[in-house]
Design a protein around this motif. Structure first.
Motif, PDB file in Angstrom:
ATOM      1  N   GLN A 376      -9.144  90.987 -23.050  1.00 24.27           N
ATOM      2  CA  GLN A 376      -9.901  89.849 -23.574  1.00 24.27           C
ATOM      3  C   GLN A 376     -10.325  90.058 -25.018  1.00 24.27           C
ATOM      4  N   SER A 377     -10.960  91.178 -25.233  1.00 21.77           N
ATOM      5  CA  SER A 377     -11.427  91.415 -26.603  1.00 21.77           C
ATOM      6  C   SER A 377     -10.266  91.660 -27.553  1.00 21.77           C
ATOM      7  N   LEU A 380      -8.042  88.793 -28.570  1.00 22.96           N
ATOM      8  CA  LEU A 380      -8.686  87.940 -29.563  1.00 22.96           C
ATOM      9  C   LEU A 380      -8.494  88.483 -30.961  1.00 22.96           C
ATOM     10  N   GLU A 381      -8.840  89.746 -31.059  1.00 24.68           N
ATOM     11  CA  GLU A 381      -8.640  90.375 -32.364  1.00 24.68           C
ATOM     12  C   GLU A 381      -7.219  90.210 -32.829  1.00 24.68           C
ATOM     13  N   GLU A 389      -3.635  94.088 -37.039  1.00 23.39           N
ATOM     14  CA  GLU A 389      -4.663  95.094 -36.813  1.00 23.39           C
ATOM     15  C   GLU A 389      -5.106  95.060 -35.366  1.00 23.39           C
ATOM     16  N   SER A 391      -6.235  96.283 -31.652  1.00 26.69           N
ATOM     17  CA  SER A 391      -7.357  97.187 -31.390  1.00 26.69           C
ATOM     18  C   SER A 391      -6.897  98.641 -31.245  1.00 26.69           C
ATOM     19  N   MET A 394      -7.239 100.736 -34.470  1.00 23.35           N
ATOM     20  CA  MET A 394      -8.540 100.862 -35.099  1.00 23.35           C
ATOM     21  C   MET A 394      -8.536 102.019 -36.091  1.00 23.35           C
TER      22      MET A 394
ATOM     23  N   ARG C 181     -11.502  98.169 -41.696  1.00 21.32           N
ATOM     24  CA  ARG C 181     -10.838  98.142 -40.385  1.00 21.32           C
ATOM     25  C   ARG C 181     -11.732  98.701 -39.273  1.00 21.32           C
ATOM     26  N   PRO C 183     -13.560  99.339 -36.144  1.00 24.22           N
ATOM     27  CA  PRO C 183     -13.460  98.588 -34.900  1.00 24.22           C
ATOM     28  C   PRO C 183     -14.771  97.873 -34.584  1.00 24.22           C
ATOM     29  N   ARG C 187     -15.200  90.597 -33.645  1.00 25.47           N
ATOM     30  CA  ARG C 187     -14.807  90.385 -32.253  1.00 25.47           C
ATOM     31  C   ARG C 187     -15.584  89.192 -31.745  1.00 25.47           C
ATOM     32  N   HIS C 188     -14.947  88.404 -30.919  1.00 26.48           N
ATOM     33  CA  HIS C 188     -15.635  87.200 -30.437  1.00 26.48           C
ATOM     34  C   HIS C 188     -16.832  87.575 -29.559  1.00 26.48           C
ATOM     35  N   SER C 355     -17.977  95.470 -23.541  1.00 25.56           N
ATOM     36  CA  SER C 355     -16.612  95.607 -24.042  1.00 25.56           C
ATOM     37  C   SER C 355     -16.604  96.417 -25.344  1.00 25.56           C
TER      38      SER C 355
END
Lengths: 397, 397, 397, 397
Positions: A376-377, A380-381, A389, A391, A394, C181, C183, C187-188, C355
């Motif tokens: 999910q996260s 999105l990213e 980029e 996740s 990172m 960058r 992390p 993020r939503h 998350s």
């Protein structure tokens, strides 16, 4: 007394309790009628040592608590590193501090020495606590005037603190338990110790034994064989559990065999992310041990300068007693120094399996998980940034 | 070559010959095909040591020249002190410098260690020269691989420099000759050694023997007698010339009996103006000796960390050899440290005669001479200040 | 020349190229007919600086390469930290080294100063390279004799190296890209910057604005409002992107707004495992910057002592020029120091989402993944070892 | 309380009053309900500073007493040097000590900062006393929150101590009086200042003015004239008493004209035995001043790291206030640093007259006197030892 419990301090002086602190310097020479200038320095120097000893104990205790906690996990590592670093910096300062006291000369010291009566640095409770909490073994201690070091402490509180410092797990013991849990020590897909043994064999074979076989000059041949045997014997002391334990029994090694393997595993694979911070911890423990020894050494040199081979206050034959504490008997993390004896060249180090690599990599698991739990996260990213980029990237470009 | 003899340098880079200096870092790992990052640090660190060793030799030689010169006199003392201080500061830096090399780990070192071939720090010519010029005795040196330390040097120039460093008077020897000339050692009106012997007797008598006589408790009595005997024996080793020489023969003392007396004279009467700077010199020589030992000690600790008990490059069993050089055998000015054993409390130190006081006072002679030679100049000042602050009171109110 | 390419070195002396290195000390005073003793120290000191500068450049370049590499990932962090630490230790040594040169006095210096001709420390190529590679901005440099610093370098190679050092990405620039960058920056489920802004508002409201509302004393009320306004204005300079950019344009901030947010994110959540090492990197960069400034400062103090306000060699008005380089203009990682202005108390720091927590935790993902993706390896481990070392319990009890 | 007056201490713990000393660490965060780990370090660090400040004051007071004593003479110089050296070594330690506190981070500090209430380092009484006793001028102090620094001290004892520290002669003032008595400043046979003025003229003439005359290139000619004028103007500020006093009035010079001449005399003729120790004193005073400034500087850097540009506890705008104290306004012995501006090359330094040489030589007078006043003792020595140790050859071969 009211000072302690009184309302919150109003200013710097109250906060630091300077009224009290700066009245703790009572020159015995002055009490006896004629103040000797250098006694002031003597007192201040020792008090500064004791203040910093208190801070060291505070940090060592907090690190011990962390290691002892059942919830000890990697999120505490930055904290542990930071506090060990602090202990190391304090010790560095204390090592450097001796030059100040060395501006006092033997003649100056003699002028107030009789007023010290039987007071002696041997009676520093906090120094003993530091030694015990780090893990100096009771059986390794050198006797002083044929006396056990604890005998000089008679008040109940000191004795209690000392006993506790011996009975509670030392940093060395906690380190041992922690090293025994090093990830990867026992896995069906990567049996480190077996792999390491094979690697050592191959290394000795290729670099010494084969040259020995091919050599024709009998003299060189002999040297090579001697070298081969010497190396083999050396490695046997860690590869053979029975031999290893002999060294433990002789007090020449301190860590359990399993913990030793953990430490070697970390040293050889320190470039794997999971081992970065454990490796920093091992390095800092060696730093601290080195500095403790340097402190002892600088202390001896200062004592030699100040009283030569005279009998110390408190009846100790100062110089010789102190000199005897600079041996490896007092080095707590001796095994970590000795690791270097058993490090083999990078090209012989057994390669990690993919699974082991994954376990030791913080990044890889992240990559893995991307297609799963964290989608999910991360999706999105990814969508936000059109995958450039993700996740798993990172901190990477 | 042209660089050397060419016209005067035009800028910083030419002046420091940086084109040359900064090309002396050739990584053997790179030559062999694969540069190992940490070899760069290894080279730079050792080169920095050698640069500073050169400076130390330069200063030590200049101090030796000064002491050896027939015109050596008190006007050179500031110079001598300044240069010994410089040597001391350099050594302090070199002791501290080890932490940088310690950022290299055993694994890093192993990666280029084979390229060092038989090169070893044992082959540092300049370090041997420093030892010899300070005065490390050849007979006190520990063997290395059953080999004399000189054997590792084969080129003619090195051998020549080494031989000279042994044959020329060391700083220790020059110090001895200088101490033997300490003013006041032999004067009919102040016989220091006899006076000192009497003072020691009186001190021991009053502080230990009398209490022994008066004591009734047999156990304490016994302890006091033991203590008295121990102290007496200790002082006998310096008071009795025959016993003193036994220690010299055993290599446990280095200075002649007369020089030792001079050193003690200076230590006890250091507050006399004439002895201020000699006392500073003695202190600096101890500082240098201490720092040499600390350098050796830090070196050993670094080697233990880096290679454990592995055989060193050059075939030395590194750690154990180095460890053996940290003994008093390598302490050049050992006698100065031991002086503190024989210092007696100020109230027992024999008072100076007027004439001796005058000899040791720069002020007093001035006052004396005022009525004579210097009257022209001083009378001016005197008249200005109505004699209460004559020129003998220079710098005084 | 042959020395370079010749067969592998046979010993210490050849390995370190000492024959060459120790011939780079040519006293111009000696060339001119009369050697001045202290010129030797002057040369050695500067050469030691240049040797270490070379090492610093070597390490900085390697760290820049790592940051610049497209495959830069967390497995390189130990390496980066180790090398930055090394740079920091070298700088500490160089700061301490000034005391040695300070044993030379103005009078000594004057004796050979004319032989330096126009040579000046301003001409140290390597120091300029260090500045540029770290990221000293060209526009922030102070002019020297109304001259651009590059003008003093005329040889082709130096100019080329300087140009490259300006054109290639500096450590500051690479740090900026890396921080952007971080992390979690975007993020939503955890919008750091919005959450931080709200937190700041709440903090100011609860600790200053509410007390202001409730205050009745008009004088205190006024003070509180002033304080509130001051704090709000201060935070606005980072919360409002337009204001932020004004500071960038004025050269008072160096990092992009996004990178600044990344740095703050790391600082506030440094206890999350993923941020441990990034936090160490930020700390080390500040250490290096501090030490560079201390080096400059010690340099100025030494110059003031040596030549006062005399005109420097090379025509610079030494003291005043150097003094002007100790400002914040020359502080490369200034933004990192300023972070502390914007840190808010722990209880106000926005909590992480589950998350986000997982992303920043090496442990958690591991634990999570156990029940899922990684089951092949981890379940095996579990079964093999009957839970004694579940993979989620690595290093934990 | 009884602790103070009780019988002589029986052991180490009692001697150092550790029971009391080690109870002075009360964490306000703990008092408020939740101990913050790093507050312990914060307290210990500041207490260590204060202990050493007390020692510094003790030494500075003793040096001031010595300089102030009417019987101050050269026999006290070793003592003065030893104690100034001690102050210098303590300051070096305190400068190095900052790295320990820097292991605390802004976030850690914020956690207990509110408990400090208005306590601030600005309230350190002992630091103000050190400044005053060294000789920081009241009018040079920077205001703090538009407030006089004394205003923060309200208790009677502190105010009394502060007032006394201002009213009693500072070390700077005592140094001035002592320098004004430098032997040789006013003698009919060696008029130093006139001779120096002539020498300066000759130097500028030969090295700049003559070249200017002979130069034909108008551009170079102009540069030479500018340089000549600049140098002349610079020397005029010390040669012309009126100009000199302008600088004093502006607070840019601190020493009287006569004292300044004394300091320059000592610097130029430091190789004369009589000036050896005065020269060491001047050097140590500069060392102390340098270290005070480095302490201030390290303090500022630490504060910037910890709180950025936040308002300090106690309401001070910490960073900016501290930053302003690193200027020359706070440098006590500024004039000694500036001496180097006026040192001229050795070949231009006016030669001493025979009589002056004699005054400054401890040896020469001795030699002189041998044939006169001291003949009883010295002739005996000579005869005793058949010239091998003539009294004029003390310490000489």
């Amino acid at each position: 007394m009211e000072e302690d419990k009184a309302a919150a301090p109003k200013n710097y002086q109250e906060y630091l309790m300077l009224q009290r602190l700066l009245k703790c310097q009572v020159l015995q020479s002055a009490e006896a009628g004629k103040a000797v200038h250098d006694e002031h320095l003597f007192i201040i120097t020792h008090q500064a040592y004791e203040l910093w000893f208190k801070q060291m104990l505070f940090e060592i205790d907090s690190v011990r608590d962390t290691f002892a906690s059942p919830s000890m996990n990697e999120s505490r590592m930055l904290n542990v590193i930071n506090r060990l670093q602090r202990v190391s910096l304090i010790l560095k300062l204390l090592v450097d501090q001796f030059v100040i006291l060395e501006t006092m000369t033997p003649l100056d010291f003699l002028e107030f020495r009789q007023h010290l009566s039987t007071a002696s640095g041997f009676q520093s409770l906090q120094f003993r606590l530091i030694e015990n909490k780090l893990g100096v073994k009771q059986e390794n201690r050198v006797k002083y005037n044929q006396q056990h070091y604890m005998k000089v402490f008679s008040d109940e509180e000191s004795v209690k603190m000392l006993m506790e410092s011996v009975e509670q797990p030392s940093l060395l013991l906690l380190l041992e338990k922690w090293l025994e849990r090093t990830p990867g020590l026992q896995r069906h897909d990567f049996r480190f110790w077996q792999a390491f043994e094979i690697a050592v064999g191959r290394w000795l074979d290729e670099t010494i034994y084969q040259p020995y076989i091919e050599e024709t000059d009998p003299k060189i041949k002999e040297t090579l064989m001697a070298e081969y045997q010497k190396q083999k014997d050396s490695f046997d002391t860690i590869l053979d559990p029975i031999k290893y334990n002999t060294f433990i029994e002789r007090g020449e090694r301190r860590l359990s065999h399993k913990a030793f393997q953990g430490a070697l595993l970390i040293s050889l694979y320190r470039d794997e992310p999971r081992f970065h911070q454990p490796f920093q911890v091992l390095t800092l423990l060696m730093d601290i041990d080195s500095l403790m020894t340097k402190w002892r050494y600088n202390h001896v040199m200062m004592v030699q300068r100040m009283i030569g081979s005279k009998v110390g206050t408190g009846g100790s034959s100062g110089y010789h007693y102190l000199r005897s504490t600079i041996s490896d008997r007092y080095k707590v993390f001796l095994d970590l120094f000795n690791l270097s004896t058993y490090v083999i060249p990078r090209e012989y180090i057994p390669p990690l399996t993919m699974s082991m690599k994954r376990t030791l990599s913080t990044l890889f698991t992240e990559a893995e998980s991307e297609s799963g739990i964290e989608d999910q996260s991360s999706s999105l990213e990814s969508s936000d940034q059109s995958t450039e980029e993700a996740s798993n990237a990172m901190f990477t470009t």
